[in-house]
Design an enzyme around this catalytic site. Sequence first.
Site, PDB file in Angstrom:
ATOM      1  N   GLU A  48       0.828  -1.209   0.000  1.00 41.38           N
ATOM      2  CA  GLU A  48       0.000   0.000   0.000  1.00 41.38           C
ATOM      3  C   GLU A  48       0.863   1.261   0.000  1.00 41.38           C
ATOM      4  OE1 GLU A  48      -3.135   0.300  -0.478  1.00 41.38           O
ATOM      5  OE2 GLU A  48      -3.571  -1.835  -0.457  1.00 41.38           O
ATOM      6  N   ASP A 111       4.288  -4.145  -6.120  1.00 41.06           N
ATOM      7  CA  ASP A 111       4.852  -5.419  -5.647  1.00 41.06           C
ATOM      8  C   ASP A 111       6.377  -5.331  -5.529  1.00 41.06           C
ATOM      9  OD1 ASP A 111       2.451  -6.673  -5.437  1.00 41.06           O
ATOM     10  OD2 ASP A 111       2.722  -8.026  -7.136  1.00 41.06           O
TER      11      ASP A 111
END
Length: 374
Positions: A48, A111
Amino acid sequence: MQYPFEFHCVNDKAINAFALPGGYVFINRGAIEVADNEAQLAGVMAHELSHVALRHGTNQATKAEAAEGFLGIASGVLGDSAGGALLTRLGAFAAGGVLLRYSRSAESQADILGTQVLYDSGYDPRAMAQFFEKLEAETKGKNPPEFFSDHPSPEHRVERVDEEIEKLGGLPPNLKRDSVEFEAIKREVLALPVAKKLKPGAAGTAGVPALPSGNFATYQAKAYTVKYPDNWKKFPDTQGSGVSFAPEGGVVDDGSGHGALAYGLIINVAEARGEAEDWDALSSATQQVIQELQKANPNMKVTRPSEHVRLNGQPGLATYLSNDSPVGGQETDWVVSAMRPEGLIYFVCVAPQSSYDKYDKTFNAILDSVRFAK
Ligand SMILES: [Zn+2]
């Protein structure tokens, strides 16, 4: 690039987490409950905050329900001190409407950066992708977690993460995976009562808030003071410029379990530059804010063109809009804006059209009471 990251835990069983431009990261209790270990939770957080750091939030299409959902979180935030602060940002946020669905390439980037963050902080860098994979595997074919509606899975997620770990020099020794503290917190979260959903203030008298009091309380922000009915609650945001005021029952369920402001006032400051007396700058900044509001509220329409007004003696613009009210029917939104050194300050006065007359005097009194800091 420094972000003052803030993490909030939300009392929502849905497995989700999300981040807002500016560094606010929200983790639902559902995500804590389903994480196998601390490294997986750290992985979601790293993912996040990578979206924030990569500025994925600033340019994308807005999503109205998401903005409203943000408003809804207020009721579910764990801990009472944060609740008030949040609601407002929520209000402000509903106004700005910036939540989004990330693209698959943004997912891949988050990621990769998230893996680096995990690696640098000593957590098992595989934990993030493992967590996402596990969610996917467990829900194959049936209700995928909310998380995947905002974060679509990129192709070859695990392989990409493994490649990145190789580039970083392979798995580091002494990986952190779990801790006694995490297990204790997880038990605590699992035992928490579920947050009550906001009461729908459906048409009828049950959900109609008490009329605004004729007595006023004073709210002091850094850049201004304002008076508001003393039977309304204030919900200042943590940055000190935005605040919302609403009566008991003024924030209602929009029908999807999310909250929306039906009665009350939102004050916010938008990025803009211009002299106080520069009508052109005021007008174009106001147009921009109205467009942002419309993005978050697709049925919002200008019903009366902007009129010149005075706000604490300086030029202001007043614009009437109509919008779907969360209590049914239409609402009136009266937006009053003025140019200040910190940006365009704007006031959004909200009430259902059918009862707007009863609020008009109060909204005018509130705006008359505004005093800008010298
Ligand atoms: Zn993502």
